[in-house]
Write a protein that holds these residues in place. Structure first.
Motif, PDB file in Angstrom:
ATOM      1  N   THR A 256      43.978  39.139  53.087  1.00 33.72           N
ATOM      2  CA  THR A 256      44.013  40.053  51.942  1.00 33.72           C
ATOM      3  C   THR A 256      43.694  39.367  50.628  1.00 33.72           C
ATOM      4  O   THR A 256      43.527  40.040  49.602  1.00 33.72           O
ATOM      5  CB  THR A 256      45.395  40.713  51.827  1.00 33.72           C
ATOM      6  N   ALA A 257      43.627  38.030  50.615  1.00 35.63           N
ATOM      7  CA  ALA A 257      43.317  37.309  49.381  1.00 35.63           C
ATOM      8  C   ALA A 257      41.886  37.604  48.945  1.00 35.63           C
ATOM      9  O   ALA A 257      40.969  37.698  49.775  1.00 35.63           O
ATOM     10  CB  ALA A 257      43.511  35.815  49.577  1.00 35.63           C
ATOM     11  N   LYS A 258      41.666  37.751  47.633  1.00 40.17           N
ATOM     12  CA  LYS A 258      40.327  37.995  47.059  1.00 40.17           C
ATOM     13  C   LYS A 258      39.857  36.710  46.398  1.00 40.17           C
ATOM     14  O   LYS A 258      40.398  36.279  45.387  1.00 40.17           O
ATOM     15  CB  LYS A 258      40.397  39.129  46.033  1.00 40.17           C
ATOM     16  N   ILE A 259      38.856  36.081  47.024  1.00 43.62           N
ATOM     17  CA  ILE A 259      38.363  34.795  46.557  1.00 43.62           C
ATOM     18  C   ILE A 259      36.881  34.916  46.245  1.00 43.62           C
ATOM     19  O   ILE A 259      36.086  35.294  47.105  1.00 43.62           O
ATOM     20  CB  ILE A 259      38.614  33.704  47.613  1.00 43.62           C
ATOM     21  N   ALA A 260      36.516  34.616  45.008  1.00 42.64           N
ATOM     22  CA  ALA A 260      35.118  34.726  44.581  1.00 42.64           C
ATOM     23  C   ALA A 260      34.239  33.765  45.385  1.00 42.64           C
ATOM     24  O   ALA A 260      34.698  32.745  45.906  1.00 42.64           O
ATOM     25  CB  ALA A 260      34.997  34.435  43.086  1.00 42.64           C
ATOM     26  N   THR A 261      32.960  34.091  45.469  1.00 41.59           N
ATOM     27  CA  THR A 261      32.055  33.355  46.362  1.00 41.59           C
ATOM     28  C   THR A 261      31.836  31.910  45.948  1.00 41.59           C
ATOM     29  O   THR A 261      31.532  31.064  46.792  1.00 41.59           O
ATOM     30  CB  THR A 261      30.689  34.072  46.414  1.00 41.59           C
ATOM     31  N   PHE A 274      47.407  38.918  49.024  1.00 37.79           N
ATOM     32  CA  PHE A 274      46.976  39.585  47.794  1.00 37.79           C
ATOM     33  C   PHE A 274      46.814  38.633  46.609  1.00 37.79           C
ATOM     34  O   PHE A 274      46.931  39.032  45.449  1.00 37.79           O
ATOM     35  CB  PHE A 274      47.941  40.720  47.423  1.00 37.79           C
ATOM     36  N   HIS A 276      44.445  36.184  44.184  1.00 35.13           N
ATOM     37  CA  HIS A 276      43.104  36.341  43.625  1.00 35.13           C
ATOM     38  C   HIS A 276      42.683  35.033  42.971  1.00 35.13           C
ATOM     39  O   HIS A 276      43.432  34.451  42.180  1.00 35.13           O
ATOM     40  CB  HIS A 276      43.104  37.457  42.569  1.00 35.13           C
ATOM     41  N   THR A 279      35.918  33.814  39.791  1.00 33.16           N
ATOM     42  CA  THR A 279      34.699  33.018  39.855  1.00 33.16           C
ATOM     43  C   THR A 279      34.867  31.690  39.127  1.00 33.16           C
ATOM     44  O   THR A 279      35.466  31.602  38.060  1.00 33.16           O
ATOM     45  CB  THR A 279      33.510  33.799  39.257  1.00 33.16           C
ATOM     46  N   SER A 294      47.359  35.139  40.760  1.00 36.32           N
ATOM     47  CA  SER A 294      45.985  35.344  40.299  1.00 36.32           C
ATOM     48  C   SER A 294      45.606  34.242  39.325  1.00 36.32           C
ATOM     49  O   SER A 294      46.311  34.007  38.336  1.00 36.32           O
ATOM     50  CB  SER A 294      45.837  36.706  39.617  1.00 36.32           C
TER      51      SER A 294
END
Length: 373
Positions: A256-261, A274, A276, A279, A294
């Motif tokens: 569920t973690a949101k990690i920029a490319t 969850f 984050h 970038t 985050s």
């Protein structure tokens, strides 16, 4: 006479260390006067006088105390304080005159007889174990692990991970691996022998951390992960031990973690649900990010850090190494936290903090009353 307790809602900390006394022993103080600072694993807490009176220190600077015990006593007058002091002195004299009551486990008593250790030389303040006896005899501790369960097997192509630490952090790591088909926790090492032979979510606890090199050399795992979030110093120590033994550290990243490319992440990091990472974020090794953290764009996170849930950093924030963040912390843009900084829960950081400093917040007492109907 009124006891002075350390105010804390931190259910994870059972002990604290007296950092600074702001009043001398037996000083007269007003209600609300700042008496002492006590540091726990997550915060530096200020203790205020609940009422006016004469203060008697019950702990010296640098002493560790249980948070359930008073750090001081307040007295209305000198005569009351003197009577209490006389009582303490009489109790101490009685204890010193009485034979020492040694408390020891059955195995510790048997081991003491084998090694010729006189148990009466111990102070009797706590229950003695076999480890205490062997340390007194300066005998190298050797543990028979033959009765321990074996590490789990894994399907071909699945990375087998050895988990260091069998407490709450282990449950989080194992839960993450349960959602990641390419990784599996196969065994847990913990120096608390009370956990040996048990399991955490089906993963066996196979002994102490002295088995790290042995299990890796035997091919029981491809990597390890340090599932300890309460102490950054312990995280750093085990990272060094693994490096010296040539044991790689694995990452555990919740799906569920949101990690920029373009984020760069080192090894041995635990990133819970969850989280984050924006970038341009750069993260080192062996960090433990609890849920809902985050770190926004172009922030830098060093190594061996640990956070509570819901820590939020704006862009271009820098965390150096061995930093401990509590719960619910906000960091403004361009703030830098130096090595070894500790930040109390609920803090809002608007300026940089130099190395080896603590950020504290005032504890607000909340009263619980019956709900009106």
């Amino acid at each position: 006479m009124k006891p002075v307790l350390v105010p804390t809602n931190d259910v994870n900390s059972e002990h604290g260390i007296v950092v600074t006394w702001f009043v001398d022993d037996r000083d007269k103080v007003e209600s609300g006067a700042l008496l002492v600072e006590v540091e726990t694993s997550k915060a530096v807490l200020e203790v205020y006088a609940p009422e006016a009176g004469i203060v008697l220190h019950l702990a010296r600077k640098g002493q560790e105390l249980a948070l359930t015990e008073p750090v001081a006593m307040l007295f209305e007058g000198v005569s009351e304080l003197q009577a209490y002091s006389d009582k303490l002195a009489a109790e101490a004299e009685a204890r010193s005159a009485a034979p020492t009551q040694v408390r020891a486990t059955v195995k510790a008593i048997a081991r003491a007889e084998e090694l010729g250790v006189d148990l009466s030389t111990f102070d009797g303040s706590r229950l003695l174990t076999v480890k205490d006896v062997e340390a007194a005899a300066a005998v190298p501790v050797t543990v028979d692990y033959s009765a321990m369960p074996a590490p789990l097997a894994a399907e071909p192509g699945v990375a087998r991970i050895l988990v260091i630490g069998g407490a709450g952090g282990a449950t989080q790591v194992i839960d993450i691996f349960s959602k990641v088909p390419t990784q599996q926790a196969v065994a847990i090492l913990d120096d608390d022998s009370g956990r040996w032979g048990g399991d955490v979510h089906g993963v066996p606890v196979v002994g102490g951390t002295d088995r790290l090199a042995e299990l890796f050399a035997a091919g029981a795992c491809e990597a390890a992960i340090i599932a300890i979030g309460t102490s950054v110093d312990i995280r750093a120590r085990f990272r060094k031990i693994c490096a010296e033994a040539g044991i790689p550290l694995a990452n555990a990243i919740d799906p569920t973690a949101k990690i920029a490319t373009d984020v760069e992440i080192g090894q041995g990091n635990i990133i819970c649900a969850f989280c984050h990472l924006g970038t341009g974020v750069r993260m080192g090794d062996n960090n433990f990010l609890s849920a809902y953290n985050s770190f926004d764009h172009h922030s830098v996170v060093g190594s061996d850090n640990a956070t509570g849930p819901s820590c939020v950093a704006s862009g271009k924030v820098t965390l150096r190494d061995r930093i401990r963040l509590g719960t619910g912390i906000f960091l403004e843009p361009n703030v830098e936290l130096g090595d070894g900084v500790q930040v109390a829960s609920g803090s809002v950081i608007v300026t940089s903090v130099p190395a080896d400093h603590a950020v504290k917040t005032k504890i607000v007492t909340t009263t619980v009353v019956p709900r009106r109907t």
